[in-house]
Structure formats: C-alpha cells, structure tokens
Design a protein around this motif. Structure first.
Motif, mmCIF file in Angstrom:
data_model
loop_
_atom_site.group_PDB
_atom_site.id
_atom_site.type_symbol
_atom_site.label_atom_id
_atom_site.label_comp_id
_atom_site.label_asym_id
_atom_site.label_seq_id
_atom_site.Cartn_x
_atom_site.Cartn_y
_atom_site.Cartn_z
ATOM 1 N N VAL A 163 0.500 -1.671 -0.202
ATOM 2 C CA VAL A 163 0.008 0.212 -0.020
ATOM 3 C C VAL A 163 1.259 1.116 -0.340
ATOM 4 O O VAL A 163 0.956 2.292 -0.634
ATOM 5 N N LEU A 164 1.576 0.756 0.968
ATOM 6 C CA LEU A 164 2.459 2.191 0.814
ATOM 7 C C LEU A 164 3.306 2.308 -0.125
ATOM 8 O O LEU A 164 3.820 4.177 -0.558
ATOM 9 N N GLY A 165 4.266 1.421 -1.025
ATOM 10 C CA GLY A 165 4.694 1.793 -2.112
ATOM 11 C C GLY A 165 4.521 1.544 -2.845
ATOM 12 O O GLY A 165 4.906 2.559 -3.687
ATOM 13 N N ALA A 166 3.108 1.292 -3.264
ATOM 14 C CA ALA A 166 1.911 1.710 -4.427
ATOM 15 C C ALA A 166 2.118 3.529 -4.600
ATOM 16 O O ALA A 166 2.057 4.609 -5.682
ATOM 17 N N LEU A 167 1.288 3.723 -3.125
ATOM 18 C CA LEU A 167 1.620 5.454 -3.050
ATOM 19 C C LEU A 167 2.779 6.110 -3.177
ATOM 20 O O LEU A 167 2.969 7.449 -4.209
ATOM 21 N N ALA A 168 3.709 5.827 -2.818
ATOM 22 C CA ALA A 168 4.644 6.541 -2.921
ATOM 23 C C ALA A 168 5.516 6.438 -4.410
ATOM 24 O O ALA A 168 6.282 6.906 -5.694
ATOM 25 N N SER A 169 5.001 4.962 -5.523
ATOM 26 C CA SER A 169 5.558 5.913 -6.239
ATOM 27 C C SER A 169 4.815 5.987 -7.127
ATOM 28 O O SER A 169 4.785 6.472 -8.524
ATOM 29 N N GLY A 170 3.021 6.570 -7.276
ATOM 30 C CA GLY A 170 2.757 7.092 -7.640
ATOM 31 C C GLY A 170 2.729 8.364 -7.542
ATOM 32 O O GLY A 170 2.659 8.917 -8.365
ATOM 33 N N SER A 171 3.229 8.824 -5.936
ATOM 34 C CA SER A 171 3.822 9.611 -6.090
ATOM 35 C C SER A 171 5.146 9.979 -7.072
ATOM 36 O O SER A 171 5.096 11.565 -7.636
ATOM 37 N N LEU A 172 5.521 9.658 -7.190
ATOM 38 C CA LEU A 172 7.141 8.730 -8.309
ATOM 39 C C LEU A 172 6.916 9.704 -9.422
ATOM 40 O O LEU A 172 7.196 10.201 -10.135
ATOM 41 N N LEU A 173 5.700 8.602 -10.468
ATOM 42 C CA LEU A 173 5.753 9.198 -10.990
ATOM 43 C C LEU A 173 4.585 10.612 -11.756
ATOM 44 O O LEU A 173 4.737 10.848 -12.913
ATOM 45 N N TYR A 174 3.598 10.535 -10.558
ATOM 46 C CA TYR A 174 3.097 11.880 -10.932
ATOM 47 C C TYR A 174 3.653 13.273 -11.658
ATOM 48 O O TYR A 174 4.287 14.027 -11.999
ATOM 49 N N GLY A 175 5.320 12.978 -9.829
ATOM 50 C CA GLY A 175 6.478 13.949 -10.235
ATOM 51 C C GLY A 175 7.298 14.253 -11.819
ATOM 52 O O GLY A 175 6.515 15.234 -12.799
ATOM 53 N N MET A 176 6.966 12.730 -11.895
ATOM 54 C CA MET A 176 7.890 12.458 -13.446
ATOM 55 C C MET A 176 6.915 13.214 -14.541
ATOM 56 O O MET A 176 6.957 13.958 -15.826
ATOM 57 N N SER A 177 5.392 12.926 -14.319
ATOM 58 C CA SER A 177 4.623 13.663 -14.968
ATOM 59 C C SER A 177 4.821 14.826 -15.819
ATOM 60 O O SER A 177 4.645 15.401 -16.057
ATOM 61 N N MET A 178 4.471 15.831 -14.576
ATOM 62 C CA MET A 178 5.309 17.328 -14.100
ATOM 63 C C MET A 178 6.406 17.346 -14.971
ATOM 64 O O MET A 178 6.232 18.797 -15.641
ATOM 65 N N ILE A 179 7.229 17.215 -14.095
ATOM 66 C CA ILE A 179 8.435 17.016 -15.181
ATOM 67 C C ILE A 179 8.417 17.016 -16.550
ATOM 68 O O ILE A 179 8.862 18.409 -17.578
ATOM 69 N N TYR A 180 7.958 16.204 -17.253
ATOM 70 C CA TYR A 180 7.310 15.758 -18.586
ATOM 71 C C TYR A 180 6.810 16.670 -19.682
ATOM 72 O O TYR A 180 7.117 17.121 -20.288
ATOM 73 N N GLY A 181 6.083 17.139 -18.760
ATOM 74 C CA GLY A 181 5.216 19.188 -19.131
ATOM 75 C C GLY A 181 5.379 19.598 -18.936
ATOM 76 O O GLY A 181 5.020 20.277 -19.999
ATOM 77 N N ALA A 182 5.848 20.035 -17.550
ATOM 78 C CA ALA A 182 7.436 20.955 -17.818
ATOM 79 C C ALA A 182 8.451 21.195 -19.031
ATOM 80 O O ALA A 182 8.920 22.082 -19.233
ATOM 81 N N THR A 183 9.104 20.092 -19.247
ATOM 82 C CA THR A 183 9.492 20.687 -20.262
ATOM 83 C C THR A 183 9.892 19.625 -22.030
ATOM 84 O O THR A 183 10.744 19.557 -22.489
ATOM 85 N N GLY A 184 9.217 18.573 -21.493
ATOM 86 C CA GLY A 184 8.504 18.215 -23.234
ATOM 87 C C GLY A 184 9.395 17.140 -23.388
ATOM 88 O O GLY A 184 9.444 16.249 -24.300
ATOM 89 N N THR A 185 10.622 16.962 -22.024
ATOM 90 C CA THR A 185 11.624 15.163 -22.616
ATOM 91 C C THR A 185 11.478 14.458 -21.924
ATOM 92 O O THR A 185 10.846 14.943 -20.330
ATOM 93 N N LEU A 186 11.419 13.015 -21.364
ATOM 94 C CA LEU A 186 11.884 12.468 -20.920
ATOM 95 C C LEU A 186 13.265 12.240 -20.576
ATOM 96 O O LEU A 186 13.526 10.929 -19.924
ATOM 97 N N ASP A 187 14.331 11.425 -21.260
ATOM 98 C CA ASP A 187 15.342 11.500 -21.373
ATOM 99 C C ASP A 187 15.837 12.271 -20.196
ATOM 100 O O ASP A 187 16.365 13.522 -20.170
ATOM 101 N N LEU A 188 16.593 11.585 -19.542
ATOM 102 C CA LEU A 188 17.727 12.324 -18.513
ATOM 103 C C LEU A 188 18.682 12.904 -18.887
ATOM 104 O O LEU A 188 18.741 14.163 -18.629
ATOM 105 N N ALA A 189 19.595 12.997 -20.217
ATOM 106 C CA ALA A 189 20.211 13.652 -20.969
ATOM 107 C C ALA A 189 19.683 15.278 -21.289
ATOM 108 O O ALA A 189 21.178 15.865 -21.238
ATOM 109 N N HIS A 190 19.011 15.380 -21.848
ATOM 110 C CA HIS A 190 18.602 16.884 -21.946
ATOM 111 C C HIS A 190 17.215 17.392 -21.320
ATOM 112 O O HIS A 190 17.454 18.384 -21.360
#
Length: 480
Positions: A163-190
């Motif tokens: 349960v707690l791991g699912a919440l943490a994974s959801g938080s991480l994925l939510y953060g990643m989606s925001m970062i992708y929305g702000a930057t337009g890239t999934l590539d860590l190098a860019h």
C-alpha cells in the motif's frame, strides 16, 4: 529497431532474463529433494551475470535504445555489488528456508527478477526506464516479503509495504509526469537543458518535490520510513537481507540518475535543501528510536533509516566527489547489512527465529566465531576504526563539509555518537551477559554459509584497511 550494438550493451540483462526463464521452467519439473539443483543454478546464474558485467565494462559510457539505457562505470559498479549481495543472500538463506519449508524455486526466481530491476534502474537513461526498473524491483520485493504465507506478520508486512509502496510509486510517477509536462522530454541527458528553458518553472518544482518523495520512500529516509521497521520485522529474514542490501544500491542509483539531471542551477539548490532536511530527520529519528528497540531486526531497520541519512549527505554535495562518497557508502552499507543479517540467519533454526536482542545473550560462550562476526558488523555499522564503516562515514562527512554544510556534518557526528549506544548494546549482550537458561544457541551447520559469512565479515576489516582502491574506482565512475 534492435541493433547488434544494443544487444551487446544489454548482454548481462538479456542473459539474466533468459537464464531466469530457464530456471523457472526447470524448477517446475523437479522434485522437492532435487531443490539443490535450483539453488546452485541460481548461484551460477548470478555469478555468470556478474562476470558479464565486469568483462563488458566499456572505456566510456555507451547507450542503447536511443539513450534509454546507459552502460557506464556507475551502472557497472552498482550492478556488480547488487549481484554480489544477491549471491550472498542465496548462500546464507538455504538452511533458513529449508527449516521453515520455504525452500521453493520461486524465492530464487523472484530475487533474480528483482536484481534485474536493480540493473535496469541503475542503468536508466530515461524516466521510462527508471520507472520500469523500479516496478520490476518493487513488485518482486512485495512477493518476497509475503513469501511466508503461513505467517501473519509476513502477510501484514507485505500489505503495508504494498500500500505504501504504491503511494510512493504514484508520487514518483506523478512527479515525472509534471517534469515531462514542463520540459517536454523523458531523456535524462536532455532534462537539464530543457529545465533551464521551461516556461513552467512552478510545475517543474512541484514535479521535483513529488519525485523526491518517491526517492525518499525507496531509500527508507524519514519521514517516509513508516514501512521499513514493519517489513524488516515481519518479512522472512532471507528477504530482509536482500531488501537491506541490493535494494539500497538501487535506491542510490535511482537518486543519482534523477537528481544529477537537475544540476547545476536554481533547482540544484532547492533539492539540496530538501535532501538536507531529509538527512537530518533520518539521522535523528533513526538513531533515537533505535535506542529503545528490543527486536534486533527492528533495531537494524531504524539503523538503516539513520544510514540513509548519512548517504543523503553525499548526495547533498551534488558533485562528482560527493556522488562517489555516497556510492562508496551505499556499497559499504550493503556489505555490512549482509553480515548482520547473515549472522541472524545462521543462528536461527526451526522454531527459533533469533530476532530478540536477548537471544544473543552469552553468544560468545556458545559460539565465539559467530559472536566475533556479529561484533565486526556492529562496530562497522557504528563507524569504529579501522573497519569499513568508519572510512565510509569519514568520506561522507568530508563531502558535507566540502558542500559548505558544516552544520549538517556536526548533526551527523552527534548522531553517530548516539548510534554507538545501541550497537555497543548488542556487543555487550553477546560478550558480558549470561546465556538465557533453556535457550540453546547453536549456529547452522552449513559449511558454504559459514565460509561465505566469514569472508563477508572479514572483508569489512580488509576494506577498512585497504579502502583506497575501491574509493578510487568510485571516483573514476563519476570523473568526466
């Protein structure tokens, strides 16, 4: 399109997938009395994968699948030590699993799939690969925690972890989606260049906060540590040995891959401060709560929280020297944990878990060698010279000071002094207390386990005396 170059770069991971599938099929057709074949084949698979990782070490970073997977020295070192940790887990766990009728092929299959997740995670070049590796690791870990289906504590720990791991994974994925929305890239190098040009800085900051929450949970850093003591206490000790070693190397790899993509710049200073706060909370909560524990697995759980605080000090430095010190610390903690839990596994038997600190009373009178090995583990975890843990702590403190955070180094030193109490308490119980009447303390008579546990513990002394080459290797991984 898959190229020959991609196949060569991913050869250790491809081999591991194929070998685990063969192991799974083979285990389905063998009888219970032939389980030794599964055990030794799993060890051989782990050793061969480690050989492929070492021999395939490139002179410079290589990428596959358009940069989604990176083979560099950082991934090589972390993958190698994760595989070493898993090999130790397999050797240490056999008598424990046999005594409890848990010696099934699924344990080896799940653990190898989990280490495959570790290898993908530490080699991630994209946010997608990070999440793929993380979920492969965590989903396998959930099943391993619940492996003892007849244990109420094990089932309870698995549910909490899930349960707690699912919440943490959801938080991480939510953060990643925001970062992708702000930057337009999934590539860590860019990601860094895109973050500097974004016209949505607030969305990027929120994404970074959610991502750090996910990282803190996977590390077991306070205040996102709630799952860790219950999982350590409730899960089979064989599983805990894996969670305490290989998964911490994976968590460091994930933190490095994600956070290094946001520096230098304004975002760097923001996540440095967040990590500093997490480090202080982890050091304080971990060391203070560990003092009152009577169960040694819970004590080691709160000790883990404190150690993750030290590891965060290296990440706060946010420079190649800081990352090298943090990786050196993660490796040292993995090797120290396998010794501590290895002794618990060696002293446990059917009907006796050896989980309470009082169970170690008078151990020196019953088994001098096991008491000595546990003493090495406790002193190394406490940071007593000349053991491995002392130099790992020293380099971490230097990294914090070099980052201009003297106050953080002072907090860490005070926390280390407090932590000495509960480590010395275990040593005092083994050497100065009388054995409990009616409780027979006798180590497992499994020679491969005894030899490997002895080598693992003596390595803490050897690496304490000759830590330079390993640290130089870590420094080279982040150079350039």
């Amino acid at each position: 399109m898959l190229s020959w170059n991609d196949i060569l770069i991913l050869l250790p991971e491809i081999y591991l997938v194929a070998a685990v599938c063969v192991l799974l099929l083979m285990d389905a057709f063998i009888r219970e009395e032939q389980r030794n074949a599964t055990h030794w084949l799993a060890i051989a698979i782990t050793a061969i994968t480690g050989f492929l990782v070492v021999t395939g070490q490139p002179p410079h970073a290589l990428s596959a699948f358009g940069g989604m997977f990176i083979r560099d020295r950082v991934s090589e070192i972390l993958s190698l030590f994760a595989l070493i940790s898993v090999l130790l887990v397999f050797v240490f766990s056999r008598p424990y699993l046999k005594d409890r009728k848990l010696w099934h092929g699924e344990f080896y299959v799940l653990t190898l799939f989990a280490v495959l997740g570790v290898m993908l995670l530490v080699s991630a070049g994209s946010l997608i690969t990070v999440y793929l590796g993380l979920e492969l690791l965590t989903l396998s870990s959930y099943a391993l925690v619940a492996f003892n289906r007849d244990s109420r504590l094990s089932s309870e720990a698995a549910i909490k972890y899930f349960v707690l791991g699912a919440l943490a994974s959801g938080s991480l994925l939510y953060g990643m989606s925001m970062i992708y929305g702000a930057t337009g890239t999934l590539d860590l190098a860019h990601l860094h260049a895109a973050a500097m040009q974004t016209d949505m800085p607030n969305l990027l900051r929120f994404g970074l906060i959610f991502m750090i929450v996910g990282i803190a949970f996977k590390l077991g850093a306070a205040p996102f540590h709630m799952w860790l003591p219950d999982v350590y206490q409730g899960a089979p000790t064989a599983t805990v040995t894996f969670v305490a070693s290989a998964s911490k190397l994976a968590a460091f790899g994930m933190a490095y891959r994600l956070l290094s993509a946001f520096g230098p710049g304004d975002l760097l200073h923001q996540w440095q401060l967040m990590l500093a706060v997490l480090a202080v909370l982890s050091l304080v909560i971990g060391n203070l709560v560990a003092i009152v524990q009577t169960n040694i697995k819970r004590l080691l759980a709160y000790s883990t929280i404190a150690h993750m605080g030290y590891l965060l000090l290296g990440l706060v430095n946010a420079s190649p020297s800081g990352y090298a010190a943090a990786m050196f610390y993660a490796i040292s903690y993995a090797l120290m944990s396998t010794v501590a839990f290895g002794v618990i596994l060696a002293m446990s038997r059917a009907g006796f878990e050896c989980e309470e600190i009082d169970d170690f009373k008078g151990l020196n009178e019953r088994s001098r060698w096991m008491a000595f090995l546990m003493m090495l583990a406790m002193f190394s975890l406490a940071g007593v010279p000349p053991l491995f843990g002392f130099f790992a702590k020293l380099l971490i403190l230097k990294a914090a000071i070099d980052a201009g955070m003297m106050w953080l180094a002072i907090v860490a030193i005070v926390a280390a002094i407090v932590g000495l109490y509960y480590y010395l308490r275990v040593v005092k119980v083994m050497y100065f207390d009388k054995p409990v009447e009616g409780v027979e303390i006798k180590p497992q008579n499994d020679m491969p386990m005894r030899w490997m546990l002895s080598l693992n513990a003596l390595a803490l002394l050897a690496l304490g005396l000759y830590w330079g080459p390993l640290f130089s290797w870590c420094q080279q991984a982040f150079a350039g």
